[in-house]
Design an enzyme around this catalytic site. Structure first.
Site, PDB file in Angstrom:
ATOM      1  N   TRP A   1      -3.846  13.666   1.773  1.00  0.00           N
ATOM      2  CA  TRP A   1      -5.089  13.383   2.225  1.00  0.00           C
ATOM      3  C   TRP A   1      -5.498  12.353   3.385  1.00  0.00           C
ATOM      4  CZ3 TRP A   1     -10.023  14.519  -1.664  1.00  0.00           C
ATOM      5  CH2 TRP A   1      -9.927  15.648  -2.111  1.00  0.00           C
TER       6      TRP A   1
ATOM      7  N   ARG B   1       0.629  -1.243  -0.074  1.00  0.00           N
ATOM      8  CA  ARG B   1      -0.420   0.223   0.057  1.00  0.00           C
ATOM      9  C   ARG B   1       0.639   1.119  -0.113  1.00  0.00           C
ATOM     10  NH1 ARG B   1      -4.575   2.251   4.392  1.00  0.00           N
ATOM     11  NH2 ARG B   1      -5.011   4.686   3.591  1.00  0.00           N
ATOM     12  N   HIS B   2       0.763   2.111  -0.871  1.00  0.00           N
ATOM     13  CA  HIS B   2       1.121   3.935  -0.849  1.00  0.00           C
ATOM     14  C   HIS B   2       1.472   3.739   0.071  1.00  0.00           C
ATOM     15  CE1 HIS B   2      -1.995   5.703   0.227  1.00  0.00           C
ATOM     16  NE2 HIS B   2      -2.605   5.199  -0.910  1.00  0.00           N
ATOM     17  N   GLY B   3       2.011   5.027   1.057  1.00  0.00           N
ATOM     18  CA  GLY B   3       2.788   5.882   1.852  1.00  0.00           C
ATOM     19  C   GLY B   3       1.428   5.973   1.558  1.00  0.00           C
ATOM     20  N   GLU B   4       2.022   7.195   3.334  1.00  0.00           N
ATOM     21  CA  GLU B   4       0.332   8.333   3.778  1.00  0.00           C
ATOM     22  C   GLU B   4       0.573   9.206   2.931  1.00  0.00           C
ATOM     23  OE1 GLU B   4       0.674  10.748   8.216  1.00  0.00           O
ATOM     24  OE2 GLU B   4       1.647  11.557   6.490  1.00  0.00           O
TER      25      GLU B   4
ATOM     26  N   GLU C   1      -7.558   3.232  -5.967  1.00  0.00           N
ATOM     27  CA  GLU C   1      -8.631   2.910  -5.124  1.00  0.00           C
ATOM     28  C   GLU C   1      -9.730   2.700  -5.377  1.00  0.00           C
ATOM     29  OE1 GLU C   1      -8.976   2.057  -2.175  1.00  0.00           O
ATOM     30  OE2 GLU C   1      -8.356   3.036  -0.843  1.00  0.00           O
TER      31      GLU C   1
ATOM     32  N   HIS D   1      -3.764   0.541  -2.789  1.00  0.00           N
ATOM     33  CA  HIS D   1      -4.573   1.195  -1.902  1.00  0.00           C
ATOM     34  C   HIS D   1      -4.849  -0.032  -0.643  1.00  0.00           C
ATOM     35  CE1 HIS D   1      -4.544   4.443  -5.640  1.00  0.00           C
ATOM     36  NE2 HIS D   1      -3.955   3.469  -6.165  1.00  0.00           N
TER      37      HIS D   1
HETATM   38  C1  DG2 Z   1      -7.887   5.823   1.555  1.00  0.00           C
HETATM   39  C2  DG2 Z   1      -8.640   4.526   2.429  1.00  0.00           C
HETATM   40  O1  DG2 Z   1      -7.321   5.457   0.119  1.00  0.00           O
HETATM   41  O2  DG2 Z   1      -9.936   4.617   3.147  1.00  0.00           O
HETATM   42  O3  DG2 Z   1      -9.687   6.408   0.176  1.00  0.00           O
HETATM   43  O4  DG2 Z   1      -9.446   7.184   1.850  1.00  0.00           O
HETATM   44  O5  DG2 Z   1      -5.232   3.771   0.621  1.00  0.00           O
HETATM   45  O6  DG2 Z   1      -5.627   5.360  -1.255  1.00  0.00           O
HETATM   46  O7  DG2 Z   1      -5.124   6.273   1.233  1.00  0.00           O
HETATM   47  P1  DG2 Z   1      -5.421   4.911  -0.498  1.00  0.00           P
HETATM   48  C3  DG2 Z   1      -8.506   6.477   1.429  1.00  0.00           C
HETATM   49  P2  DG2 Z   1     -10.533   4.077   4.551  1.00  0.00           P
HETATM   50  O8  DG2 Z   1     -11.044   3.474   3.413  1.00  0.00           O
HETATM   51  O9  DG2 Z   1      -9.322   2.903   5.238  1.00  0.00           O
HETATM   52  O10 DG2 Z   1     -10.863   4.727   5.067  1.00  0.00           O
END
Ligand code: DG2
Length: 249
Positions: free
Chosen positions: A16, A10-13, A89, A184
Site C-alpha cells: 500500500w 521502519r519496515h520496507g516499502e 502503525e 512504522h
Molecule cells: C503509512 C504512513 O504507514 O503514512 O499508514 O499509510 O509506515 O506503516 O507504511 P506505514 C500509512 P503517512 O502518515 O506517512 O501518510
C-alpha cells in the site's frame, strides 16, 4: 556514558505504500522492493557491527517480516523477539484504504496535512462494518474493547506506545542490550518525539524513511547522546524522508 543502544527500523516499502494508499492498521505485506530494503537494513547493521540482542515489533506483517529479513541478513535471526499492538502503525480511521493523491485533491492541502501530520487532529473514525476495519480481527481479541482504536492522531499513538516503551523496551536497554524496534512511520515518529522531546509543532516536519536503521545511544536517563540519532546510511535516509514528505503530490 551510554547505558544501551536502541535501533529503530521502519519496515520496507509495503504494497500500500507502493499504491499510495493510507494503510494504518490494515495488515498489508511488503513489496519485493520492501523485502530488499529490509535485507539492506540488516546488512547495514552487520557492516556497522550493530548487532541486536532483542527485537520488538508491532503485530503487523510488514514490520514482523522486515525484522525477520533484516536479522537474517545480519546473522541475528536467533535473538529473542517480542511483539505488541502498542507498536502498531497509527490507526488511520476512515482514511484507511483511501488513495493519498485523491484525498489531497478532494480535501485540499491543509486538511490533508492536518490528517497526516498534525499532532492532535485524528481523521474521522472508521465504521465497524467498513471493509478496512480491524474490529473482529482475532489478534486483538484480548485487547479491552475501550482500547481498540477507530482512529488515532499522533498524540494518541504516543499515549498508547509509552506504556510499552517503559514496561518492555526500557528494561532491555537498562540491561545493556542492543534493542531493535521494527515498526512504522508514525509509531516511530511517536517514539522519536518522546526521545528527542520534539515539540507538538516541530514533529509535523519529521519523516522516517523505510528500511534504514536509525541508531540512538542512550544515557542512564534514557536521553539520546546525539539528538535525532544517527542513520546508518544518512544520504539515503535524507532522500527517502523527502519522498515520504511528498507523498500524494
Ligand atoms: C503509512 C504512513 O504507514 O503514512 O499508514 O499509510 O509506515 O506503516 O507504511 P506505514 C500509512 P503517512 O502518515 O506517512 O501518510
Amino acid at each position: 556514558p551510554t547505558v544501551g543502544t536502541l535501533v529503530l527500523l521502519r519496515h520496507g516499502e509495503s504494497d500500500w505504500n507502493a499504491k499510495n494508499l493510507f494503510t494504518g492498521w490494515v495488515d498489508v505485506d511488503l513489496t519485493a522492493k520492501g523485502e530488499n530494503e529490509a535485507r539492506r537494513g540488516g546488512e547495514l547493521l552487520r557492516e556497522h557491527g550493530l548487532l541486536p540482542d532483542v527485537v520488538h515489533t508491532s503485530v503487523m506483517r510488514r514490520a514482523i517480516r522486515t525484522a525477520e529479513l533484516a536479522l537474517n541478513a545480519a546473522d541475528r535471526h536467533w535473538i529473542a523477539v517480542r511483539r505488541s499492538w502498542r507498536l502498531n502503525e497509527r490507526h488511520y480511521g476512515a482514511l484507511q484504504g483511501k488513495n493519498k493523491k485523491q484525498t489531497l485533491e478532494e480535501y485540499g492541502e491543509e486538511q490533508f496535512m492536518l490528517w497526516r501530520r498534525s499532532y492532535d487532529t485524528p481523521p474521522p473514525p472508521i465504521a465497524d462494518d467498513d471493509e478496512w476495519s480491524q474490529v473482529g480481527d482475532p489478534r486483538y481479541a484480548l485487547l479491552p474493547t475501550e482500547l481498540m482504536p477507530r482512529t488515532e492522531c499522533l498524540k494518541d499513538v504516543v499515549e498508547r506506545m509509552l506504556p510499552y516503551w517503559y514496561d518492555s523496551i526500557v528494561p532491555d536497554i537498562l540491561a545493556g542490550r542492543t534493542v531493535l524496534v521494527a515498526a512504522h512511520g508514525n509509531s516511530l515518529r511517536a517514539l522519536v518525539k518522546h526521545l528527542d522531546q520534539i515539540s507538538d509543532e516541530a514533529i509535523a516536519k519529521l519523516n522516517i524513511p523505510t528500511g534504514i536503521p536509525l541508531r540512538y545511544d542512550l544515557d542512564p536517563l534514557l536521553r539520546p547522546q546525539t539528538l535525532g540519532g544517527t542513520y546508518l546510511d544518512p544520504e539515503a535516509a535524507k532522500a527517502a524522508a523527502a519522498a515520504v514528505a511528498n507523498q500524494g503530490r
